[in-house]
Design a protein around this motif. Structure first.
Motif, PDB file in Angstrom:
ATOM      1  N   ALA A  49       0.896  -1.199   0.101  1.00  0.00           N
ATOM      2  CA  ALA A  49       0.025   0.115   0.068  1.00  0.00           C
ATOM      3  C   ALA A  49       0.898   1.228   0.008  1.00  0.00           C
ATOM      4  CB  ALA A  49      -0.848  -0.044   1.318  1.00  0.00           C
ATOM      5  N   ALA A  74       1.060   4.008  -2.965  1.00  0.00           N
ATOM      6  CA  ALA A  74       0.467   5.351  -2.709  1.00  0.00           C
ATOM      7  C   ALA A  74       1.481   6.401  -3.184  1.00  0.00           C
ATOM      8  CB  ALA A  74       0.180   5.541  -1.370  1.00  0.00           C
ATOM      9  N   ARG A 117       1.336  12.179  -9.571  1.00  0.00           N
ATOM     10  CA  ARG A 117       0.521  13.478  -9.412  1.00  0.00           C
ATOM     11  C   ARG A 117       1.236  14.832  -9.184  1.00  0.00           C
ATOM     12  NH1 ARG A 117      -4.993  13.450  -7.576  1.00  0.00           N
ATOM     13  NH2 ARG A 117      -4.442  15.326  -6.178  1.00  0.00           N
ATOM     14  N   GLY A 133      -5.686   0.433  -6.750  1.00  0.00           N
ATOM     15  CA  GLY A 133      -6.649   1.095  -5.572  1.00  0.00           C
ATOM     16  C   GLY A 133      -5.961   2.377  -5.361  1.00  0.00           C
ATOM     17  N   ALA A 134      -4.503   2.412  -5.472  1.00  0.00           N
ATOM     18  CA  ALA A 134      -4.013   3.899  -5.236  1.00  0.00           C
ATOM     19  C   ALA A 134      -4.280   4.728  -6.652  1.00  0.00           C
ATOM     20  CB  ALA A 134      -2.433   3.821  -5.151  1.00  0.00           C
ATOM     21  N   VAL A 165      -7.048   4.846  -8.430  1.00  0.00           N
ATOM     22  CA  VAL A 165      -8.418   5.254  -8.571  1.00  0.00           C
ATOM     23  C   VAL A 165      -8.903   5.956  -7.326  1.00  0.00           C
ATOM     24  CG1 VAL A 165      -8.977   3.375 -10.051  1.00  0.00           C
ATOM     25  CG2 VAL A 165      -9.403   3.041  -7.648  1.00  0.00           C
ATOM     26  N   ASP A 166      -7.883   6.121  -6.212  1.00  0.00           N
ATOM     27  CA  ASP A 166      -8.336   6.706  -4.920  1.00  0.00           C
ATOM     28  C   ASP A 166      -8.913   8.254  -5.172  1.00  0.00           C
ATOM     29  OD1 ASP A 166      -7.869   6.762  -2.065  1.00  0.00           O
ATOM     30  OD2 ASP A 166      -6.975   8.604  -2.518  1.00  0.00           O
ATOM     31  N   ARG A 167      -9.885   8.424  -4.801  1.00  0.00           N
ATOM     32  CA  ARG A 167     -10.819   9.707  -5.091  1.00  0.00           C
ATOM     33  C   ARG A 167      -9.799  10.961  -4.643  1.00  0.00           C
ATOM     34  NH1 ARG A 167     -15.737   9.094  -7.079  1.00  0.00           N
ATOM     35  NH2 ARG A 167     -16.743   7.240  -6.731  1.00  0.00           N
ATOM     36  N   ALA A 168      -9.335  10.758  -3.533  1.00  0.00           N
ATOM     37  CA  ALA A 168      -8.817  11.910  -2.995  1.00  0.00           C
ATOM     38  C   ALA A 168      -7.128  12.100  -3.608  1.00  0.00           C
ATOM     39  CB  ALA A 168      -8.456  11.838  -1.251  1.00  0.00           C
ATOM     40  N   GLY A 179      -5.606   9.809  -6.141  1.00  0.00           N
ATOM     41  CA  GLY A 179      -5.477   8.956  -7.397  1.00  0.00           C
ATOM     42  C   GLY A 179      -5.177   9.582  -8.719  1.00  0.00           C
ATOM     43  N   ARG A 198      -6.894   8.947 -11.573  1.00  0.00           N
ATOM     44  CA  ARG A 198      -7.841   8.407 -12.652  1.00  0.00           C
ATOM     45  C   ARG A 198      -8.070   9.612 -13.733  1.00  0.00           C
ATOM     46  NH1 ARG A 198     -12.580   5.285 -12.476  1.00  0.00           N
ATOM     47  NH2 ARG A 198     -12.320   4.806  -9.990  1.00  0.00           N
TER      48      ARG A 198
END
Length: 331
Positions: A108, A112, A119, A138-139, A141-144, A146, A148
């Motif tokens: 994880a 991250a 980013r 998972g990282a 698509v993370d909303r905060a 990610g 995406r």
């Protein structure tokens, strides 16, 4: 295998013109050995791209990354446990500047921190190392925190199979579990975009099902028929979409001849659009493992291309998606 088909038999349609890919190797084959120099030639016109490697403490991943660095494709940033990374680099006779080694421990944390670097603008592509696909995505698509993109994320497995005359693009056997019609449209668009980037002028897509006739008991057959009609209208741009169509008809001209199935996609499909993640995963692993294929996995739809292969892949197989994603990052 299915039982006796019910309903009216579909009438063969008139043959449509078959256009070949722009990169057309000898013997009708488009293999990695031919595709690699074509992409490298594009990339040599500019400098290496910054690539973030999540959980880089994997020998085959490092071999592929170092080969890509040697070829002038990427400048790697390695994320992972330093006490595991440094011995591996020493064993491979390689060195990486301290500023390009980013410490992280668990899966994880590796995922991250790798996504955070992208980013921050430090990476033009993301490479999966020794961590599970679920942890990395998972990282992503993370909303905060990610990366995406605007559209749907989907996975494409590019396979070179000894028994088939060209590359196959299987989608989606890695991300979208049970796609509905709208999701299948997005998955197909992603795969078509990749094929066109690689030089296909009019990719041939087969919406796979267990039968060639529409049945209310198999909803995927209705989706496949809808996609074919939309393809004929031009909704997906220059391409040929066939469906519902079984795997044998999509990949064997002889099977299509024996069954009286007439379609320019039959026996010559480029894209195999599967009805579920289970079907795609099983098909990809069967062609990769039992059939002796070579595979490159890429994830499309994020803010940067993602090179994503099995942790058990060889370094050569991990090199190919790095090459493709590096080229795509320059678009």
């Amino acid at each position: 295998m299915t039982g006796r088909k019910r309903g009216r038999r579909r009438q063969p349609r008139r043959q449509r013109p078959q256009l070949q890919p722009r990169f057309r190797p000898q013997h009708q084959r488009q293999q990695w050995l031919r595709l690699q120099p074509q992409l490298r030639q594009q990339l040599h016109q500019s400098g290496p791209r910054s690539a973030v490697v999540a959980a880089a403490q994997d020998e085959h991943t490092l071999q592929a990354v170092l080969a890509a660095r040697r070829d002038g494709l990427i400048h790697p940033i390695l994320v992972g446990p330093p006490d595991q990374l440094r011995p591996l680099l020493d064993r491979l006779g390689a060195s990486v500047p301290d500023e390009d080694l980013v410490p992280a421990g668990t899966e994880a944390e590796c995922a991250a921190r790798a996504v955070a670097l992208v980013r921050q603008g430090r990476g033009s592509l993301l490479i999966k190392g020794r961590l599970s696909t679920g942890a990395l995505l998972g990282a992503v698509v993370d909303r905060a925190g990610g990366i995406r993109g605007d559209g749907l994320l989907s996975h494409v497995a590019i396979l070179e199979v000894p028994a088939y005359h060209k590359l196959l693009y299987i989608t989606d056997g890695g991300l979208v579990v049970a796609p509905g019609l709208e999701e299948k449209r997005a998955i197909l668009r992603n795969a078509l975009s990749l094929c066109r980037f690689l030089g296909y002028e009019r990719p041939k897509a087969a919406a796979l099902c267990a039968a060639e006739t529409v049945s209310p008991r198999m909803p995927e057959t209705g989706d496949a028929a809808a996609l074919r009609e939309e393809g004929e209208r031009g909704d997906f741009g220059p391409c040929l979409v066939e469906g519902p169509i079984s795997l044998d008809l999509a990949t064997s001209a002889e099977a299509a001849r024996l069954k009286g199935y007439c379609s320019p996609v039959a026996g010559d499909a480029d894209i195999l659009l599967v009805p579920s993640i289970a079907a795609g995963n099983l098909l990809g692993k069967a062609l990769y493992g039992l059939a002796g294929g070579k595979m490159a996995g890429v994830v499309l739809g994020a803010s940067v291309p993602i090179a994503l292969n099995s942790r058990g892949a060889s370094w050569e197989e991990k090199y190919n998606p790095i090459l493709i994603c590096t080229a795509m990052s320059r678009r």
